[in-house]
Design an enzyme around this catalytic site. Structure first.
Site, PDB file in Angstrom:
ATOM      1  N   PHE A 183       1.149  -1.568   0.569  1.00 15.21           N
ATOM      2  CA  PHE A 183       0.291   0.008   0.288  1.00 15.21           C
ATOM      3  C   PHE A 183       0.781   1.467  -0.033  1.00 15.21           C
ATOM      4  CE2 PHE A 183      -2.142  -3.499   2.930  1.00 15.21           C
ATOM      5  CZ  PHE A 183      -3.338  -3.657   1.696  1.00 15.21           C
TER       6      PHE A 183
ATOM      7  N   GLU B 182      -4.861   1.808  -6.726  1.00 18.25           N
ATOM      8  CA  GLU B 182      -5.401   2.907  -5.630  1.00 18.25           C
ATOM      9  C   GLU B 182      -6.720   3.461  -6.359  1.00 18.25           C
ATOM     10  OE1 GLU B 182      -1.749   5.012  -4.638  1.00 18.25           O
ATOM     11  OE2 GLU B 182      -0.661   3.623  -6.593  1.00 18.25           O
TER      12      GLU B 182
ATOM     13  N   THR C 286      -1.528  -8.066  -5.211  1.00 21.27           N
ATOM     14  CA  THR C 286      -2.072  -7.274  -6.832  1.00 21.27           C
ATOM     15  C   THR C 286      -2.217  -7.827  -7.805  1.00 21.27           C
ATOM     16  OG1 THR C 286       0.417  -6.810  -7.806  1.00 21.27           O
ATOM     17  CG2 THR C 286      -0.839  -4.534  -6.814  1.00 21.27           C
TER      18      THR C 286
HETATM   19 MO1  MOS Z   1       1.372   3.631  -4.284  1.00 27.98          MO
HETATM   20  S1  MOS Z   1       1.170   4.619  -2.207  1.00 27.98           S
HETATM   21  O1  MOS Z   1       2.100   4.145  -5.045  1.00 27.98           O
HETATM   22  O2  MOS Z   1       2.531   2.136  -3.682  1.00 27.98           O
END
Ligand code: MOS
Length: 729
Positions: free
Chosen positions: A233, A695, A462
Site C-alpha cells: 500500500f 489505487e 496485486t
Molecule cells: Mo502506491 S501509495 O503508489 O504504492
C-alpha cells in the site's frame, strides 16, 4: 489456435502457493546460523539521549551484541524515499518510537527480553506533534499553489463573492497507517562481502540500491529477494531503517540476522499517511455551473521524512471545469515518524474534501449530485487544455446509477426510514493518474517449450505474477501453463517497481517489445542454423504463430527448433521508457455509490451495499481486477469509518499503535460491493490499452460513504472517521 487468457477471469498463478502456506514471505526464509535482532525504540518524542545502560541486556542469555549510539554500526543516509536520516549515528531523538538500538541474540525471545532491559535516559524537549496546533505555521512549498482565474477576475475570493450560490466547509482527516498484513521484515545474509536481503518490497532494485547506499557499498553488492509481499500500500516502496540496521549488524557479527517488526513498531519505524485538513469553497450559478473552486489543504510532513499527502494537485486541480480555480497545498512540519505514500496518496484525502463539498453544493442548489457533476464535466485538462487519452466518467455515473438504483434515492435527508434505521444513499467520483515507468522485460524461450517472462517488479498482492503470465501467454500465443513468470528479485531486468498503479501498463508495453524481439531472434535461428528445417529461407518468409514457426506449409514448435539446433534458449529484452504526456492527460476514473443505514437511536452506521464502476481501459484479468477494486473500496471504508492514529500531542506517542485499538474494517463491516468495468481500451496511453487499478478503488470511497450518511441522517460529518459519537442523536 490457442485461446488467449487476456481479458478472461484467471485465478492467480500463485494462489496454490499462497493458500497452502508454501509462498515464502521475507521472514519465512531460513538460513543456517540465523540469529535475531530486536529493535529498541525511543520512548520520548524529541530531545537527546543522555545515557543508555545496555549492561543488563548484554549479560542476558543468548545475547550476541547490543548496538546503540554508544556502540554504533556505521551507516549512511540511504537515499531514495525512506527517512532522511539513519539511526545510531547520533543521540538525537527526532520522533517517538525511533530506533535507538538493536539487540541481537540467538533467539527472537532472547533478543526481545534483553531489549526490555535496555535503560535509556533522555533530555526531553517538547515535540511539535499536534497537527492541529501546527496548522497556523504551515508553509507553502514551491509549486504548491495553482491559480487559474478568468480575465478580469482579481482574485478567487472575488470570484466566490460574485457567485450566486456558495458553500464553504472545513474537512479533516487523521494520519493513517498502512497496516499491511505482513509486517516489515528482513533476513540479512552476508557471503564474501555481498549481502542477500530477503525483505518484502515493492521496488526490489530501488531497495537494493538504498540498502547498498546506507552500508557504503556498490549497489551490485546487495541482492534483494522478495518473491511474495503481504501487502504494501505504498509503505514497502521505501527502505526503512530496520533493514539497514539489521544488515549492518549481520555484517558486524558475521552471522545472518533476521529482524521482524512487531505491529506496534511498524507504526513508527515505517511510514504513514499524513494528517490532512482542508478548506473548500465552491461558488456556482443557480443551475449548478461552477464559477469558483478554492481548495486549500494542509498535510503533515515529518521533520525526518520527505513526503506529504498531495491533496489538491491530484484532485480539485483537474476534476471539474470551473471559471476560476485556486488550489494550494501547504505542509505542517511535525516531529512525528516519517509520512509516506499510502494508497491513492492525495486522491484519498483530496476527494474526501472535494466530493463532500460537491455534495454540499448539490444539497444547497437542490440538484441531483450526479447532475451537478455532469454540469461541470471537464473534457480538457484545466489550464493545459489537452484532452484525456480516454475518459468515460460520464458512463461510470450513468451505469453506476442504473446498477445501484440511484433513482430510488430521496434527495431530502432523513426521508427514508425502516423501523429504527435511517437509510441514505451517496455517491462520489473516483480518479487516479495513469502512468508508465521505465521497465525492462526479458522473454526467454526454452527448449522444453516454455517461456520465462521476467522483470524486477513485485507482487504485493496485486496479481502481478498472474499479469506477467497472462500477457506473456497472450503475446506468445501459448497456454498460461507454459509461461514461467519471474519477479521479486533485484537481479532481474531493470524495473522501477510496483507503485503508483503503473505496473501493468509499464510491464505490458515492455513485454510486447520483448516478445517481438524474441520472435525475431527465433526466426533468425531458424533460417541460419543448418539443422533447422527452415535453413536458408528469407526471414520474412517465416512467421511465428502460437508457439510455432510456419513457412511454406511446414511448421515447427519453437521447443523442437531449439532441441534440433541444440540451442538451450533464445531470449530478448524489451524496454518501455514511459509514456509521453505532452498531448494528452492520462487518468483512470470511476464512480462509487453507497447505501448506509444509521440507527436513529444509537447513531451506529452500517453500510448495506456499494457499487463501483471503473473506467480503467482494458482489463487484463477481470477476476483479479474486481478483487483489486473491492480491496480498494474496503480500504476506503476503513478511512471513512474507523481508521486514524491517535497521536498524543505532548509526546508524539501513538496511543493506538496496535490492531486492537487502530480499527480496520473486518468482514462484518464490509457490505456486498458490486464492481463493474466500462471497458474502453486506452491505446493512446499504451498499445495494450490498459491503465492501473491498484489505487483507484480507494479514491472517492470515503466521500461516497460520508454523503450517504448525510442523506440518511442530515448530519454532515466533516472530520473522519465517521464514528458513532458523531452521529449519536
Ligand atoms: Mo502506491 S501509495 O503508489 O504504492
Amino acid at each position: 489456435m490457442t485461446e488467449s487468457p487476456l481479458g478472461k477471469p484467471v485465478s492467480r498463478v500463485d494462489a496454490r502457493l499462497k493458500v497452502t502456506g508454501a509462498a515464502r514471505y521475507a521472514a519465512d526464509h531460513r538460513v543456517d546460523g540465523l540469529c535475531h535482532g530486536y529493535l529498541v525504540l525511543s520512548t520520548t518524542g524529541r530531545g537527546t539521549i543522555r545515557s543508555m545502560d545496555t549492561r543488563a541486556a548484554e549479560a542476558s542469555p543468548g545475547v550476541l551484541a547490543v548496538y546503540s549510539p554508544a556502540n554504533p554500526l556505521k551507516l549512511y543516509v540511504a537515499g531514495g524515499a525512506g527517512p532522511n536520516w539513519v539511526p545510531l549515528q547520533d543521540t538525537e531523538i527526532r520522533h517517538y518510537g525511533q530506533i535507538v538500538g538493536l539487540v541481537v541474540a540467538e533467539t527472537f525471545e532472547q533478543a526481545r527480553d534483553a531489549a526490555e532491559l535496555v535503560r535509556v535516559e533522555y533530555d526531553t524537549r517538547a515535540p511539535a506533534a499536534s497537527f492541529v496546533d501546527g496548522i497556523p505555521q504551515a508553509v507553502l512549498p514551491p509549486g504548491g499553489l495553482v491559480e487559474l482565474l478568468a480575465d478580469g477576475v482579481a482574485s478567487i475570493d472575488d470570484a466566490l463573492a460574485g457567485s450566486e450560490v456558495r458553500v464553504t466547509a472545513e474537512y479533516r482527516q487523521p494520519s493513517k497507517h498502512h497496516n499491511a498484513m505482513e509486517p516489515h521484515a528482513v533476513v540479512a545474509v552476508w557471503r564474501d562481502g555481498r549481502l542477500t536481503a530477503y525483505s518484502g518490497t515493492q521496488v526490489p532494485i530501488g531497495h537494493a540500491r538504498s540498502i547498498a547506499a546506507a552500508l557504503g557499498l556498490d549497489s551490485t553488492a546487495v541482492h534483494v529477494i522478495s518473491p511474495h509481499v503481504g501487502g504494501g500500500f505504498g509503505n514497502k516502496a521505501s527502505t526503512w531503517a530496520h533493514d539497514i540496521v539489521a544488515a549492518a549488524a549481520a555484517r558486524a557479527l558475521d552471522r545472518p540476522v533476521k529482524t521482524v517488526l512487531t505491529r506496534e513498531q511498524t507504526f513508527t519505524v515505517t511510514g504513514h499517511r499524513s494528517a490532512v485538513a482542508h478548506t473548500v469553497a465552491l461558488g456556482a450559478t443557480r443551475d449548478g455551473r461552477l464559477t469558483a473552486l478554492k481548495h486549500e489543504a494542509y498535510s503533515s510532513l515529518s521533520t525526518s521524512g520527505w513526503f506529504a499527502e498531495q491533496a489538491t494537485a491530484t484532485t480539485s486541480r483537474l476534476l471539474y471545469k470551473t471559471d476560476n480555480l485556486h488550489v494550494a497545498q501547504r505542509v505542517v512540519r511535525l516531529d512525528v515518524p516519517p509520512s509516506t505514500v499510502m494508497r491513492a496518496p492525495g486522491e484519498e484525502s483530496g476527494l474526501f474534501a472535494l466530493e463532500s463539498a460537491m455534495d454540499e453544493l448539490a444539497h444547497a442548489s437542490r440538484m441531483d449530485p450526479i447532475a451537478l457533476r455532469m454540469a461541470n464535466y471537464a473534457t480538457l485538462y484545466p489550464g493545459r487544455n489537452v484532452p484525456w487519452s480516454s475518459k468515460h466518467l460520464d458512463e461510470c455515473y450513468e451505469r453506476g446509477a442504473a446498477e445501484f438504483g440511484w433513482h430510488r434515492r430521496q434527495p431530502a435527508p432523513r426521508a427514508t426510514v425502516d423501523g429504527d434505521w435511517l437509510i441514505g444513499m451517496g455517491m462520489s467520483t473516483a480518479l487516479y493518474p495513469a502512468g508508465r515507468l521505465p521497465t525492462t522485460v526479458k522473454v526467454r524461450l526454452l527448449a522444453d517449450g516454455t517461456a520465462a517472462v521476467s522483470t524486477a517488479t513485485a507482487d504485493l498482492g496485486t496479481g502481478m505474477w498472474t499479469v506477467l503470465a497472462i500477457l506473456g501467454a497472450d503475446r506468445l500465443g501459448l497456454p498460461l501453463a507454459r509461461i514461467a513468470p519471474q519477479l521479486g528479485d533485484s537481479t532481474l531486468p531493470d524495473n522501477t517497481g510496483a507503485f503508483g498503479s503503473t505496473s501493468t501498463a509499464s510491464v505490458g508495453s515492455a513485454l510486447r517489445a520483448a516478445v517481438e524481439a524474441a520472435i525475431a531472434a527465433l526466426i533468425q535461428l531458424a533460417v541460419s542454423h543448418e539443422r533447422s528445417p527452415f535453413h536458408g529461407m528469407a526471414p520474412a518468409g517465416v512467421a511465428y504463430r502460437d508457439g510455432e514457426l510456419v513457412a511454406e506449409g511446414r511448421r515447427i514448435a519453437f521447443g523442437d527448433l531449439l532441441e534440433t539446433t541444440s540451442t538451450s534458449a533464445v531470449e530478448a529484452t524489451g524496454r518501455d521508457s514511459g509514456g509521453d504526456g505532452s498531448r494528452y492527460a492520462f487518468h483512470s476514473f470511476g464512480a462509487h455509490f453507497c447505501e448506509v443505514r444509521v440507527n436513529r437511536w444509537t447513531g451506529e452506521p452500517r453500510l448495506t451495499r456499494m457499487t463501483t464502476v471503473i473506467d480503467a481501459g482494458r482489463i487484463v484479468n477481470p477476476k483479479a481486477a474486481t478483487s483489486q477494486i473491492v480491496g480498494g473500496v474496503i480500504f476506503g471504508i476503513g478511512q471513512a469509518l474507523s481508521e486514524g492514529a491517535l497521536v498524543e500531542p505532548a509526546s508524539g506517542r501513538i496511543a493506538n499503535a496496535n490492531l486492537g485499538d487502530y480499527l480496520l474494517p473486518v468482514n462484518a463491516d464490509v457490505p456486498p460491493i458490486a464492481v463493474h468495468f466500462v471497458e474502453h481500451p486506452d491505446t493512446i496511453f499504451n498499445p495494450m490499452g490498459v491503465r492501473g487499478i491498484g489505487e483507484l478503488g480507494t479514491a472517492g470511497a470515503a466521500p461516497a460513504i460520508a454523503n450517504a450518511v448525510f442523506n440518511a441522517t442530515g448530519v454532515r460529518v466533516r472530520e473522519l472517521p465517521i464514528t458513532i459519537e458523531k452521529l449519536a442523536p
